[in-house]
Scaffold this active site. Sequence first.
Site, PDB file in Angstrom:
ATOM      1  N   ALA A  69       0.832  -1.205   0.000  1.00 37.85           N
ATOM      2  CA  ALA A  69       0.000   0.000   0.000  1.00 37.85           C
ATOM      3  C   ALA A  69       0.864   1.251   0.000  1.00 37.85           C
ATOM      4  O   ALA A  69       0.477   2.283  -0.563  1.00 37.85           O
ATOM      5  CB  ALA A  69      -0.906  -0.006   1.221  1.00 37.85           C
ATOM      6  N   THR A  70       2.028   1.167   0.615  1.00 38.14           N
ATOM      7  CA  THR A  70       2.924   2.334   0.633  1.00 38.14           C
ATOM      8  C   THR A  70       3.253   2.747  -0.800  1.00 38.14           C
ATOM      9  O   THR A  70       3.215   3.936  -1.144  1.00 38.14           O
ATOM     10  CB  THR A  70       4.210   1.996   1.423  1.00 38.14           C
ATOM     11  OG1 THR A  70       3.833   1.619   2.751  1.00 38.14           O
ATOM     12  CG2 THR A  70       5.173   3.157   1.478  1.00 38.14           C
ATOM     13  N   HIS A  73      -1.837  -7.995   3.097  1.00 38.83           N
ATOM     14  CA  HIS A  73      -1.571  -8.663   4.383  1.00 38.83           C
ATOM     15  C   HIS A  73      -2.445  -8.156   5.521  1.00 38.83           C
ATOM     16  O   HIS A  73      -2.375  -8.685   6.627  1.00 38.83           O
ATOM     17  CB  HIS A  73      -0.083  -8.561   4.745  1.00 38.83           C
ATOM     18  CG  HIS A  73       0.387  -7.195   5.159  1.00 38.83           C
ATOM     19  ND1 HIS A  73       0.626  -6.867   6.461  1.00 38.83           N
ATOM     20  CD2 HIS A  73       0.665  -6.087   4.435  1.00 38.83           C
ATOM     21  CE1 HIS A  73       1.051  -5.605   6.526  1.00 38.83           C
ATOM     22  NE2 HIS A  73       1.075  -5.118   5.313  1.00 38.83           N
ATOM     23  N   CYS A 101       4.127   0.776  13.702  1.00 40.40           N
ATOM     24  CA  CYS A 101       5.198   1.470  12.988  1.00 40.40           C
ATOM     25  C   CYS A 101       5.912   2.477  13.883  1.00 40.40           C
ATOM     26  O   CYS A 101       7.059   2.784  13.659  1.00 40.40           O
ATOM     27  CB  CYS A 101       4.653   2.182  11.759  1.00 40.40           C
ATOM     28  SG  CYS A 101       3.722   1.093  10.709  1.00 40.40           S
ATOM     29  N   THR A 144       7.939  -7.045 -13.334  1.00 39.42           N
ATOM     30  CA  THR A 144       7.320  -8.369 -13.440  1.00 39.42           C
ATOM     31  C   THR A 144       6.386  -8.608 -12.259  1.00 39.42           C
ATOM     32  O   THR A 144       6.755  -8.351 -11.110  1.00 39.42           O
ATOM     33  CB  THR A 144       8.409  -9.457 -13.498  1.00 39.42           C
ATOM     34  OG1 THR A 144       9.229  -9.178 -14.623  1.00 39.42           O
ATOM     35  CG2 THR A 144       7.818 -10.853 -13.636  1.00 39.42           C
ATOM     36  N   GLN A 180      -6.860   0.045   6.235  1.00 37.58           N
ATOM     37  CA  GLN A 180      -7.502  -0.530   7.435  1.00 37.58           C
ATOM     38  C   GLN A 180      -9.006  -0.697   7.270  1.00 37.58           C
ATOM     39  O   GLN A 180      -9.690  -1.103   8.221  1.00 37.58           O
ATOM     40  CB  GLN A 180      -7.207   0.356   8.664  1.00 37.58           C
ATOM     41  CG  GLN A 180      -5.744   0.415   9.029  1.00 37.58           C
ATOM     42  CD  GLN A 180      -5.195  -0.912   9.570  1.00 37.58           C
ATOM     43  OE1 GLN A 180      -5.948  -1.833   9.910  1.00 37.58           O
ATOM     44  NE2 GLN A 180      -3.877  -1.031   9.630  1.00 37.58           N
TER      45      GLN A 180
END
Length: 402
Positions: A72-73, A201, A325, A237, A179
């Site tokens: 997502a970052t 994830h 984090c 790829t 989230q």
Amino acid sequence: MKPVYLDNNATTRLDPMVLEAMMPYLTEHYGNPSSIHDFGGPGRVALARARSQLAALLGASYESEIVFTSCATEATSTAIHSAVTLAPEKKEIITTAVEHPATLAVCENLERMGYTIHRLAVNEQGALDLEQYRALLNPNVALVTVMWANNETGVVFPVPEMAEMAHEQGILFHCDAVQYVGKCPISLANTAIDMLSCSGHKFHGPKGIGALYIRRNTRFRPFLRGGHQERGRRAGTENIAGIVGMGAASELADIHMPMMQSGVVALRDRLEQGLVAQIPHALIMGKGQPRTPNTLNMAFEFIEGEAILLLMNQVGIAASSGSACTSGSLEPSHVMRAMSIPYTAAHGSIRFSLSRYTREKEIDHVIEQLPDIVSRLRTLSPYWQEGKPQAAITQDFLPTYG
Ligand code: PLP
């Protein structure tokens, strides 16, 4: 009893069915989906299927609106990069003070480059002020980027309404929905959201795979350039096994959505009520606001979150303080600070995040263990004396944030 995992906002357990779906693409189907020969075929087919599974979870109108990324970052960086590259004359960005670092750090970088970053404030419940937002919308804004749900508190922002407001002024809208996806039903086709980031994830898919939704006809500039993968929108790829995993996890999240919305909420509320009933001076972060079904953030006043985490770990309970984090740093998180949570509470904030794998006996284990942990730590606290906060403690006396 097995350790109790209540840190699902940090990451989730891989669903065994997801692993099963992925395995062939880590073994016999290793071909590159861009290859013309037969080895490329299975990967191409799997890619298309995963795209449609994720598009269905998001309620997107077209499968082609999904671009797979590494996380997502990357998706969020890509969205912001695209918006500012397309409109170099527009030098303002609107975001919030409580975004994930994936957004905040990119905005800080733009600020160093001369952009004005408007960070919407939140109140003590973690809610945004939509009038402040409305007043900031102007033709010089290149992008609004706002999270759908906060990772630390679970507070849900009125993103569809905010996207409409941006669109009324012709401003692009991006949402970090990491989230929210997989926890709450989404119908992107019925919103004005132009771009949206999500991460495999966080809903029982594998790590290292994310996606950026880009509404059809939204102008877009790629961040990663090179090969023609993802219709030229994201070179490199494809991580086929990861993509297959995210697709399978999307389908399973859809199937389990009613369970998230009822069973998981019931367990979260059981935890909240069980702790509130036994622990004095415990505050619920985001109370009164809509919250994601799986998240409970509670601040236990006058003690340190890190100490609570360590003692909980000793009795087999995994949670987090602040966000995963930012834990490790001793200052309260930027989210707690933005919510103006008093210093002695912000330090003792613990995030419990449940999943569809959480069981009632696990919740009861926490309700059984935590009151004792909190009272033991309070006997050591300089702010606590004879079963209650020290009389001398007032807001003026307390240290303020650094
Ligand atoms: N945005 C939010 C709200 C998050 O909670 C996270 C991860 O914790 C991210 C973005 C980053 O996701 P990823 O690790 O997939 O890059």
